[in-house]
Design a protein around this motif. Structure first.
Motif: not given
Length: 193
Positions: A105-106, A157-158, A174-175, A177
């Protein structure tokens, strides 16, 4: 060093001692020749250990990231021999090699990569949890100030720093997308903005 690594080291030392004892008993009349053979095998062993220790550097030099940026907003990433896709991005001005993981997800940094980009893993609050193939690990949320892929730059970026052991940092959603389209086909992953 973990208990498994210590056990492996003890096993290898015992195996080496047995082999050396056998060689000594078999060649006790020709100790000069035995010494020459021992030196030759020792050098072969040291060379092998050096090659294993430097393998990541050798692999990065021989097989660098082959991503190509075309038309300023399209990136093609060829599939690596292991079936994964890898990209080297500049994070806070430091090159970091990522494995692309659409299931993450990230963005997830290894502790080593986090240190390289200016994040002190020891000062982070590992308040998050991530479920991985190896079980649940603790993570620390961070924000990456600057990520660049060639001329394409993203800010804020998270990401997360993984407290556990990881071989490679992960380039997650997270990147990813931030790209308008992600396609996989013909042995390549294509990112388009």
């Amino acid at each position: 060093m973990s208990n498994i690594e210590i056990g492996n080291l003890v096993y290898l030392l015992l195996l080496g001692a047995v082999l050396l004892s056998w060689a000594f008993v078999q060649n006790r009349r020709n100790l000069g020749r035995l010494a020459q053979q021992a030196i030759a095998w020792g050098l072969i062993f040291l060379g092998t250990i050096a090659a294993i220790g430097l393998w990541d550097d050798i692999r990065g030099t021989v097989q660098p990231s082959l991503a190509t940026v075309t038309e300023g907003n399209r990136v093609e990433v060829p599939r690596a021999r292991d079936g994964h896709y890898y990209l080297t991005l500049e994070v806070n001005g430091t090159p970091v090699r990522f494995m692309i993981d659409t299931g993450a997800s990230q963005v997830v940094l290894t502790r080593r990569d986090a240190e390289r980009v200016g994040i002190a893993p020891g000062d982070l609050a590992y308040s998050g949890r991530a479920n991985t193939a190896n079980g649940t690990v603790r993570t620390a949320p961070v924000v990456l100030d600057d990520i660049a892929l060639g001329p394409i730059r993203d800010r804020g970026v998270p990401a997360a720093v993984n407290e556990g052991e990881m071989d490679e940092s992960l380039l997650g959603m997270s990147y990813l997308q931030r790209w308008g389209r992600i396609e996989i086909g013909g042995g390549a992953l294509v990112l388009t903005r």
